[in-house]
Design an enzyme around this catalytic site. Structure first.
Site, PDB file in Angstrom:
ATOM      1  CG  ASN A   1       5.244  -7.788  -2.854  1.00 37.95           C
ATOM      2  OD1 ASN A   1       6.402  -8.103  -3.106  1.00 37.95           O
ATOM      3  ND2 ASN A   1       4.884  -6.542  -2.633  1.00 37.95           N
TER       4      ASN A   1
ATOM      5  CE  LYS B   1       4.978   4.117   2.671  1.00 37.63           C
ATOM      6  NZ  LYS B   1       4.600   3.113   1.687  1.00 37.63           N
TER       7      LYS B   1
HETATM    8  O1  C5P Z   1       6.560   0.964   2.442  1.00 40.20           O
HETATM    9  P1  C5P Z   1       5.665  -0.204   2.533  1.00 40.20           P
HETATM   10  O2  C5P Z   1       5.516  -0.946   1.240  1.00 40.20           O
HETATM   11  O3  C5P Z   1       5.910  -1.119   3.694  1.00 40.20           O
HETATM   12  O4  C5P Z   1       4.246   0.487   2.864  1.00 40.20           O
HETATM   13  C1  C5P Z   1       3.086  -0.237   2.936  1.00 40.20           C
HETATM   14  C2  C5P Z   1       1.906   0.667   2.673  1.00 40.20           C
HETATM   15  O5  C5P Z   1       2.139   1.492   1.540  1.00 40.20           O
HETATM   16  C3  C5P Z   1       0.676  -0.126   2.318  1.00 40.20           C
HETATM   17  O6  C5P Z   1      -0.435   0.637   2.705  1.00 40.20           O
HETATM   18  C4  C5P Z   1       0.789  -0.231   0.792  1.00 40.20           C
HETATM   19  O7  C5P Z   1      -0.477  -0.467   0.198  1.00 40.20           O
HETATM   20  C5  C5P Z   1       1.321   1.130   0.447  1.00 40.20           C
HETATM   21  N1  C5P Z   1       2.174   1.166  -0.766  1.00 40.20           N
HETATM   22  C6  C5P Z   1       1.719   1.828  -1.882  1.00 40.20           C
HETATM   23  N2  C5P Z   1       2.513   1.890  -3.000  1.00 40.20           N
HETATM   24  C7  C5P Z   1       3.721   1.305  -3.019  1.00 40.20           C
HETATM   25  C8  C5P Z   1       4.178   0.607  -1.891  1.00 40.20           C
HETATM   26  C9  C5P Z   1       3.379   0.559  -0.775  1.00 40.20           C
HETATM   27  O8  C5P Z   1       0.610   2.366  -1.856  1.00 40.20           O
HETATM   28  N3  C5P Z   1       4.452   1.381  -4.110  1.00 40.20           N
END
Ligand code: C5P
Length: 402
Positions: A210, A341
């Site tokens: 990413n 979440k």
């Molecule tokens: O769902 P999304 O990726 O947009 O969510 C972002 C948040 O979730 C951030 O805080 C990111 O660090 C966390 N996240 C995570 N594990 C993942 C994907 C996102 O902790 N696999």
């Protein structure tokens, strides 16, 4: 906002062109309420005169060891005794080398060695001097010795070159000093931060990742440390130097980050997920490099675990903070993500320019609604976030024994 009450600070100035900024720094510190005593090295006097600093500080400026204006004739000890802090700004490469070795051959270096109070230095030098292994070794030794190193910054240099080594702007130095004096909001608290991207290998030379510089996560780490927390930083691959006081765990893949975060979250008080975690990993990744001659490969993707969600959904979770970078409908998407979440707090921003930039514009979402922070440096945003976290965080009630 610089608030220093009536803190008594000794401002040391060494011989670099950034010495002209010391006059403005003195003003900033005074505006914050501080009482400043200036000490200059001989070389500093080549760049700015003691008369200037004397006029601004309203006090005699000291430059030599054998100055009999100090009543007991011991300026090298006396001048720092009633001071809450010594700040050397600018600090040259040579002065830092002297500090590392405990050299005391002029008034300022002797004051630093004989001090009882904390010491901060704001390095300023040509980029080549800053990058040399000798200087880097010295900086890391100073940090290990408990000396706070402020900056330096990158940008145009007086010599015409561009790079790392500029002294922080006076307002930033004053801001850091003021933050350092503020009451510690998170002392005794263990904070775990994830930062940077994850990297999901396709084969030994290729991978999926990413876009993330890690700057925001590293700024959050720094702000939590400033607030007095013990901080564990779980970092994906980034090209940043972590704050020396953080415990750093380096990971590559989302599943490694998941393992490390879950282990560290046991007993942690606050978990802040800043990392841009890859949603998928390559299930059919290979141990040998894929050859082009074999045709276009098909990647089989599998879902990575959601780290922050899994920790927030534990029976007794730490206080969890998520981040969300959205490209549209920021408010709706961020709030939906926070609820899905089960996060008490989520910091969101629009992706347009924030990824590699040094500034950001976060909106915080919590049970009370949204709070717009306004555009500022990532460190400033991180400090505001940490203040908000400290306001919302409630330590778990300890069980009362019958
Ligand atoms: O769902 P999304 O990726 O947009 O969510 C972002 C948040 O979730 C951030 O805080 C990111 O660090 C966390 N996240 C995570 N594990 C993942 C994907 C996102 O902790 N696999």
């Amino acid at each position: 906002m610089v608030e220093l009450g009536d803190k008594r600070i000794l401002l040391g100035i060494t011989g670099g062109i950034a010495a002209y900024k010391s006059a403005e720094l003195l003003r900033e510190l005074q505006r914050g309420g501080a009482d400043i005593q200036v000490v200059m090295t001989e070389s500093a006097c080549q760049f700015i005169t003691p008369v200037t600093m004397q006029a601004l500080s309203g006090k005699p400026v000291y430059t030599g060891m054998w100055d009999n204006r100090v009543p007991n004739g011991m300026p090298h000890i006396e001048l720092s005794r009633d001071r809450a802090l010594i700040v050397v700004a600018p600090a040259t490469a040579d002065f830092m080398a002297k500090l590392v070795h405990g050299s005391a051959d002029d008034l300022l270096s002797t004051l630093c060695l004989a001090r009882e109070c904390p010491l901060m230095v704001a390095p300023a030098m040509n980029r080549q001097m800053w990058e040399k292994p000798a200087t880097q070794r010295n900086v890391s030794q100073l940090r290990k010795d408990g000396i706070v190193v402020l900056g330096p910054d990158a940008g145009d240099q007086a010599c015409g070159e561009v790079g790392m080594g500029r002294m922080l702007e006076p307002a930033d130095v004053a801001g850091e000093i003021s933050a350092w004096f503020r009451p510690k909001l998170l002392s005794g608290i263990h904070v775990v931060v994830t930062a940077g991207p994850t990297f999901e290998p396709i084969d030994p030379v290729r991978g999926l990742t990413n876009r993330s510089s890690g700057k925001m996560g590293y700024a959050v780490t720094r702000a939590a440390l400033e607030a007095g927390a013990r901080v564990t930083l779980i970092s994906g691959p980034v090209a940043l130097e972590p704050p020396a006081a953080a415990q750093v765990i380096r990971v590559e893949t989302a599943r490694q980050m998941f393992e490390a975060a879950n282990a560290q979250a046991n007993g942690a008080d606050i978990f802040i997920a800043v990392a841009a975690v890859a949603d998928y990993y390559v299930a059919n990744n290979g141990t040998q490099k894929i050859k082009k001659e074999g045709g276009v490969p098909t990647l089989e993707l599998a879902l990575n675990p959601d780290i922050v969600e899994s920790i927030a959904n534990r029976p007794n979770p730490p206080f969890c903070v998520g981040f969300a970078a959205e490209s549209e409908q920021l408010e709706e998407h961020a709030e939906a993500k926070r609820r899905r979440k089960k996060l008490p707090l989520l910091a969101a921003n629009l992706v347009q320019s924030a990824i590699e930039a040094d500034d950001n514009e976060l909106i915080l979402f919590d049970d009370e609604g949204s709070h717009r922070l306004g555009r500022s440096s990532k460190l400033d945003q991180a400090r505001q976030l940490i203040r908000h976290v400290a306001k919302l965080y409630r330590p778990p009630k300890t069980a009362v024994r019958a």
